[in-house]
Design a protein around this motif. Structure first.
Motif, PDB file in Angstrom:
ATOM      1  N   ALA A  33       2.253  -8.486  -1.523  1.00  0.00           N
ATOM      2  CA  ALA A  33       2.239  -7.021  -1.452  1.00  0.00           C
ATOM      3  C   ALA A  33       3.303  -6.429  -2.370  1.00  0.00           C
ATOM      4  O   ALA A  33       3.040  -5.437  -3.069  1.00  0.00           O
ATOM      5  CB  ALA A  33       2.462  -6.563  -0.008  1.00  0.00           C
ATOM      6  N   ASP A  34       4.486  -7.014  -2.385  1.00  0.00           N
ATOM      7  CA  ASP A  34       5.548  -6.531  -3.275  1.00  0.00           C
ATOM      8  C   ASP A  34       5.126  -6.620  -4.736  1.00  0.00           C
ATOM      9  O   ASP A  34       5.306  -5.674  -5.511  1.00  0.00           O
ATOM     10  CB  ASP A  34       6.830  -7.345  -3.083  1.00  0.00           C
ATOM     11  CG  ASP A  34       7.626  -6.956  -1.861  1.00  0.00           C
ATOM     12  OD1 ASP A  34       7.350  -5.904  -1.256  1.00  0.00           O
ATOM     13  OD2 ASP A  34       8.553  -7.721  -1.515  1.00  0.00           O
ATOM     14  N   LYS A  37       2.253  -4.120  -5.467  1.00  0.00           N
ATOM     15  CA  LYS A  37       2.719  -2.733  -5.476  1.00  0.00           C
ATOM     16  C   LYS A  37       3.609  -2.465  -6.695  1.00  0.00           C
ATOM     17  O   LYS A  37       3.522  -1.396  -7.306  1.00  0.00           O
ATOM     18  CB  LYS A  37       3.457  -2.410  -4.183  1.00  0.00           C
ATOM     19  CG  LYS A  37       3.702  -0.931  -3.990  1.00  0.00           C
ATOM     20  CD  LYS A  37       4.159  -0.611  -2.578  1.00  0.00           C
ATOM     21  CE  LYS A  37       4.466   0.867  -2.437  1.00  0.00           C
ATOM     22  NZ  LYS A  37       4.981   1.194  -1.107  1.00  0.00           N
ATOM     23  N   LYS A  41       3.123   0.294  -9.651  1.00  0.00           N
ATOM     24  CA  LYS A  41       4.219   1.191 -10.024  1.00  0.00           C
ATOM     25  C   LYS A  41       4.536   1.063 -11.518  1.00  0.00           C
ATOM     26  O   LYS A  41       4.739   2.064 -12.217  1.00  0.00           O
ATOM     27  CB  LYS A  41       5.454   0.855  -9.184  1.00  0.00           C
ATOM     28  CG  LYS A  41       6.637   1.749  -9.400  1.00  0.00           C
ATOM     29  CD  LYS A  41       7.800   1.184  -8.584  1.00  0.00           C
ATOM     30  CE  LYS A  41       8.738   2.217  -8.095  1.00  0.00           C
ATOM     31  NZ  LYS A  41       9.837   1.631  -7.320  1.00  0.00           N
ATOM     32  N   LEU A  90      -4.785  -0.594   1.498  1.00  0.00           N
ATOM     33  CA  LEU A  90      -3.481  -0.085   1.062  1.00  0.00           C
ATOM     34  C   LEU A  90      -2.508   0.090   2.222  1.00  0.00           C
ATOM     35  O   LEU A  90      -1.296  -0.073   2.047  1.00  0.00           O
ATOM     36  CB  LEU A  90      -3.655   1.230   0.304  1.00  0.00           C
ATOM     37  CG  LEU A  90      -4.370   1.098  -1.037  1.00  0.00           C
ATOM     38  CD1 LEU A  90      -4.597   2.470  -1.658  1.00  0.00           C
ATOM     39  CD2 LEU A  90      -3.598   0.201  -1.996  1.00  0.00           C
ATOM     40  N   LYS A  91      -3.012   0.402   3.386  1.00  0.00           N
ATOM     41  CA  LYS A  91      -2.139   0.537   4.552  1.00  0.00           C
ATOM     42  C   LYS A  91      -1.450  -0.796   4.854  1.00  0.00           C
ATOM     43  O   LYS A  91      -0.243  -0.839   5.079  1.00  0.00           O
ATOM     44  CB  LYS A  91      -2.948   1.020   5.757  1.00  0.00           C
ATOM     45  CG  LYS A  91      -2.123   1.303   6.971  1.00  0.00           C
ATOM     46  CD  LYS A  91      -2.980   1.864   8.097  1.00  0.00           C
ATOM     47  CE  LYS A  91      -2.152   2.145   9.325  1.00  0.00           C
ATOM     48  NZ  LYS A  91      -2.955   2.690  10.428  1.00  0.00           N
ATOM     49  N   ASN A  94       1.103  -1.591   2.044  1.00  0.00           N
ATOM     50  CA  ASN A  94       2.350  -0.845   2.213  1.00  0.00           C
ATOM     51  C   ASN A  94       3.168  -1.351   3.392  1.00  0.00           C
ATOM     52  O   ASN A  94       4.401  -1.363   3.331  1.00  0.00           O
ATOM     53  CB  ASN A  94       2.065   0.649   2.353  1.00  0.00           C
ATOM     54  CG  ASN A  94       1.746   1.288   1.023  1.00  0.00           C
ATOM     55  OD1 ASN A  94       2.325   0.944   0.008  1.00  0.00           O
ATOM     56  ND2 ASN A  94       0.812   2.220   1.028  1.00  0.00           N
ATOM     57  N   SER A  97       5.007  -4.464   2.155  1.00  0.00           N
ATOM     58  CA  SER A  97       5.854  -4.338   0.973  1.00  0.00           C
ATOM     59  C   SER A  97       7.166  -3.601   1.234  1.00  0.00           C
ATOM     60  O   SER A  97       7.215  -2.643   1.993  1.00  0.00           O
ATOM     61  CB  SER A  97       5.088  -3.595  -0.134  1.00  0.00           C
ATOM     62  OG  SER A  97       5.905  -3.469  -1.281  1.00  0.00           O
ATOM     63  N   GLU A 100       9.638   0.655  -2.825  1.00  0.00           N
ATOM     64  CA  GLU A 100       9.620   2.095  -2.548  1.00  0.00           C
ATOM     65  C   GLU A 100       9.211   2.861  -3.804  1.00  0.00           C
ATOM     66  O   GLU A 100       9.459   2.411  -4.917  1.00  0.00           O
ATOM     67  CB  GLU A 100      11.010   2.562  -2.100  1.00  0.00           C
ATOM     68  CG  GLU A 100      11.495   1.915  -0.813  1.00  0.00           C
ATOM     69  CD  GLU A 100      10.732   2.360   0.417  1.00  0.00           C
ATOM     70  OE1 GLU A 100      10.259   3.513   0.429  1.00  0.00           O
ATOM     71  OE2 GLU A 100      10.607   1.554   1.355  1.00  0.00           O
ATOM     72  N   GLU A 101       8.655   4.023  -3.590  1.00  0.00           N
ATOM     73  CA  GLU A 101       8.287   4.892  -4.702  1.00  0.00           C
ATOM     74  C   GLU A 101       9.300   6.016  -4.823  1.00  0.00           C
ATOM     75  O   GLU A 101       9.825   6.487  -3.813  1.00  0.00           O
ATOM     76  CB  GLU A 101       6.891   5.468  -4.473  1.00  0.00           C
ATOM     77  CG  GLU A 101       5.822   4.378  -4.378  1.00  0.00           C
ATOM     78  CD  GLU A 101       4.467   4.926  -4.013  1.00  0.00           C
ATOM     79  OE1 GLU A 101       3.883   5.616  -4.857  1.00  0.00           O
ATOM     80  OE2 GLU A 101       4.018   4.662  -2.889  1.00  0.00           O
TER      81      GLU A 101
END
Length: 165
Positions: A33-34, A37, A41, A90-91, A94, A97, A100-101
């Motif tokens: 997940a990290d 994501k 990003k 996506l839930k 997140n 992960s 952060e955004e």
């Protein structure tokens, strides 16, 4: 033949000598997940970077998110090989992960610093997962993630080099 598309993914028993597969798979899912994501990003930053270093940063981020998308796939497939499910939406992504955004429109320098921070966080998390995999006799996960940690350390270094003054 009517039911061929009605099969739902499920966890399954796998007997390969790995102990504590659920705990290892959960930790590996966190890494998957990290990485995924951070790939997204990085692609967002790739689309929006501006300034005198546009071209080299645009090309570098494109190269990096390409590698990360492929790597996330390999990591998620490792989860499946352990008999567990990878994130399916996506839930879940997140929830697994730690990435952060930013809530702002970052400058190119802020984008780079943010990506460096995330690559370093992933590399650190991977070290913990490698240790867990070793405790559970999971050499395949250890081997896979050792290379992934090296990728993130290299990506962080390449990005950090743009911040050198």
């Amino acid at each position: 033949m009517d039911n061929v598309l009605q099969v739902k993914p499920k966890a399954e028993a796998v007997n390969t000598g790995v102990e504590g597969k659920k705990a290892v798979a959960k930790a590996v899912n966190q890494v998957a997940a990290d990485v995924y994501k951070l790939a997204i990003k990085t692609q967002f930053y790739h689309w929006n970077v501006e300034g005198p270093l546009f071209r080299p940063l645009h090309l570098l981020t494109e190269e990096q998110y390409g590698i990360m998308f492929e790597t996330a796939d390999e990591i998620a497939e490792r989860v499946r090989a352990l008999g567990e499910l990878a994130p399916m939406n996506l839930k879940q992504l997140n929830a697994f992960s730690q990435i952060e955004e930013l809530d702002t429109k970052p400058t190119a320098e802020e984008m780079i610093a943010d990506l460096v921070k995330d690559h370093e966080a992933i590399a650190a998390r991977i070290q913990d997962v490698i240790e867990l995999a070793g405790e559970h006799n999971d050499h395949a996960t250890d081997d896979l993630l050792g290379g992934v940690a090296g990728q993130h350390e290299k990506m962080a270094w390449m990005l950090r080099s743009h911040l050198a003054k």
